[in-house]
Motif scaffolding. Structure first.
Motif, PDB file in Angstrom:
ATOM      1  N   GLY A 135       0.798  -1.111  -0.165  1.00  0.00           N
ATOM      2  CA  GLY A 135       0.052   0.074  -0.040  1.00  0.00           C
ATOM      3  C   GLY A 135       0.773   1.401   0.098  1.00  0.00           C
ATOM      4  O   GLY A 135       2.024   1.137   0.359  1.00  0.00           O
ATOM      5  N   SER A 136       0.279   2.181  -0.425  1.00  0.00           N
ATOM      6  CA  SER A 136       1.319   3.478  -0.567  1.00  0.00           C
ATOM      7  C   SER A 136       1.249   4.379   0.627  1.00  0.00           C
ATOM      8  O   SER A 136       2.106   4.990   1.063  1.00  0.00           O
ATOM      9  N   ARG A 137       0.094   3.819   1.512  1.00  0.00           N
ATOM     10  CA  ARG A 137       0.169   4.604   2.756  1.00  0.00           C
ATOM     11  C   ARG A 137       0.408   3.730   4.034  1.00  0.00           C
ATOM     12  O   ARG A 137       0.984   4.029   5.073  1.00  0.00           O
ATOM     13  N   ILE A 138      -0.004   2.496   3.993  1.00  0.00           N
ATOM     14  CA  ILE A 138       0.265   1.347   4.662  1.00  0.00           C
ATOM     15  C   ILE A 138       0.565  -0.167   4.060  1.00  0.00           C
ATOM     16  O   ILE A 138      -0.312  -0.266   3.277  1.00  0.00           O
ATOM     17  N   THR A 139       1.592  -0.406   4.350  1.00  0.00           N
ATOM     18  CA  THR A 139       2.092  -1.585   3.892  1.00  0.00           C
ATOM     19  C   THR A 139       2.073  -2.694   5.046  1.00  0.00           C
ATOM     20  O   THR A 139       2.915  -2.551   6.068  1.00  0.00           O
ATOM     21  N   GLY A 140       1.432  -3.662   5.039  1.00  0.00           N
ATOM     22  CA  GLY A 140       1.517  -4.766   5.841  1.00  0.00           C
ATOM     23  C   GLY A 140       2.808  -5.746   5.603  1.00  0.00           C
ATOM     24  O   GLY A 140       2.770  -5.923   4.483  1.00  0.00           O
ATOM     25  N   TYR A 141       3.056  -6.316   6.669  1.00  0.00           N
ATOM     26  CA  TYR A 141       3.942  -7.419   6.393  1.00  0.00           C
ATOM     27  C   TYR A 141       3.748  -8.513   7.502  1.00  0.00           C
ATOM     28  O   TYR A 141       3.326  -8.077   8.538  1.00  0.00           O
ATOM     29  N   GLY A 142       3.956  -9.676   7.084  1.00  0.00           N
ATOM     30  CA  GLY A 142       4.049 -10.739   8.087  1.00  0.00           C
ATOM     31  C   GLY A 142       5.142 -11.900   7.843  1.00  0.00           C
ATOM     32  O   GLY A 142       5.440 -11.927   6.571  1.00  0.00           O
ATOM     33  N   ILE A 143       5.565 -12.488   8.627  1.00  0.00           N
ATOM     34  CA  ILE A 143       6.845 -13.280   8.738  1.00  0.00           C
ATOM     35  C   ILE A 143       6.246 -14.661   9.254  1.00  0.00           C
ATOM     36  O   ILE A 143       5.964 -14.715  10.442  1.00  0.00           O
ATOM     37  N   VAL A 144       6.354 -16.010   8.719  1.00  0.00           N
ATOM     38  CA  VAL A 144       6.034 -17.046   9.100  1.00  0.00           C
ATOM     39  C   VAL A 144       7.349 -18.052   8.719  1.00  0.00           C
ATOM     40  O   VAL A 144       7.930 -18.004   7.814  1.00  0.00           O
ATOM     41  N   ARG A 145       7.506 -18.995   9.648  1.00  0.00           N
ATOM     42  CA  ARG A 145       8.291 -20.182   9.540  1.00  0.00           C
ATOM     43  C   ARG A 145       7.647 -21.394   9.146  1.00  0.00           C
ATOM     44  O   ARG A 145       6.640 -21.952   9.791  1.00  0.00           O
ATOM     45  N   ASP A 146       7.908 -21.854   8.016  1.00  0.00           N
ATOM     46  CA  ASP A 146       7.191 -22.919   7.428  1.00  0.00           C
ATOM     47  C   ASP A 146       8.036 -24.083   7.676  1.00  0.00           C
ATOM     48  O   ASP A 146       9.341 -24.342   7.071  1.00  0.00           O
ATOM     49  N   ASN A 147       7.658 -25.057   8.270  1.00  0.00           N
ATOM     50  CA  ASN A 147       8.364 -26.565   8.651  1.00  0.00           C
ATOM     51  C   ASN A 147       8.175 -27.506   7.622  1.00  0.00           C
ATOM     52  O   ASN A 147       8.620 -28.701   8.234  1.00  0.00           O
ATOM     53  N   GLY A 148       7.261 -27.392   6.905  1.00  0.00           N
ATOM     54  CA  GLY A 148       6.887 -28.389   5.970  1.00  0.00           C
ATOM     55  C   GLY A 148       5.669 -29.012   6.384  1.00  0.00           C
ATOM     56  O   GLY A 148       4.997 -29.807   5.623  1.00  0.00           O
ATOM     57  N   ARG A 149       5.194 -29.043   7.794  1.00  0.00           N
ATOM     58  CA  ARG A 149       3.741 -29.629   8.273  1.00  0.00           C
ATOM     59  C   ARG A 149       2.919 -28.550   8.487  1.00  0.00           C
ATOM     60  O   ARG A 149       1.824 -28.431   8.388  1.00  0.00           O
ATOM     61  N   ARG A 150       3.442 -27.312   9.175  1.00  0.00           N
ATOM     62  CA  ARG A 150       2.600 -26.320   9.641  1.00  0.00           C
ATOM     63  C   ARG A 150       3.682 -24.912   9.568  1.00  0.00           C
ATOM     64  O   ARG A 150       4.744 -25.143   9.590  1.00  0.00           O
TER      65      ARG A 150
END
Length: 177
Positions: A10-25
């Motif tokens: 977004g030009s005013r708000i850019t969301g970010y999220g980080i997840v760790r994928d272990n292959g099962r969940r």
């Protein structure tokens, strides 16, 4: 284990999220929003680039998933959104990250099961899938959804031994050797 950075541009708000994928969940690592304010567009785009660069430097994700631009009623808004996406993509590619793009419909379908799901439905499913006790900000939950969508996509490719396939324009491209 793979760290996936999801971006809701977004030009005013850019969301970010980080997840760790272990292959099962997937496991929640971090999320938040880059707030660019109301200054000139060039300054806001620089804030998006700098914010993504800082997140990459702090968490060292392995790859990035980002929502594609959709054509809204307002063409000017869509152009600004596209420019914010570009700033985020350049920050990722300069850091050597592979970038995968998904439409909003693909992300919602992967998370909720319906491409027409409301943002609040996506937010609730993100909370459920990542076992969060508090609601993330709506832009952050959309970014987490983008990361989860890519994790699900990766797991499907790995399960079918198609891990070398590339996704472009929502279609799977296989490299024949």
């Amino acid at each position: 284990m793979t760290l996936i950075l999801g971006i809701d541009p977004g030009s005013r708000i850019t969301g970010y999220g980080i997840v760790r994928d272990n292959g099962r969940r997937c496991e929640y690592i971090a999320s938040g929003c880059i707030r660019t304010g109301t200054g000139e567009l060039s300054e806001r785009l620089n804030a998006v680039f700098s914010g993504i660069h800082e997140i990459i430097s702090s968490y060292h994700p392995d790859l990035m998933s980002i929502e594609q631009v959709f054509m809204a009623r307002n063409a000017d808004s869509a152009l600004k959104l596209g420019q914010a996406r570009g700033a985020a993509i350049v920050a990722a590619t300069q850091a050597g990250l592979a970038v995968s793009e998904y439409s909003a419909t693909q992300i919602k379908s992967a998370i909720v099961g319906s491409g027409r799901a409301a943002k609040e439905q996506v937010q609730m499913m993100v909370m459920h899938l990542l076992q969060l006790t508090q609601k993330p900000q709506i832009d952050a939950s959309d970014a987490l959804a983008a990361a989860l969508c890519h994790a699900h996509h990766r797991q499907t490719l790995i399960a079918h031994d198609l891990s070398s396939a590339k996704s472009r324009g929502g279609r799977l491209r296989l490299t024949v050797r």
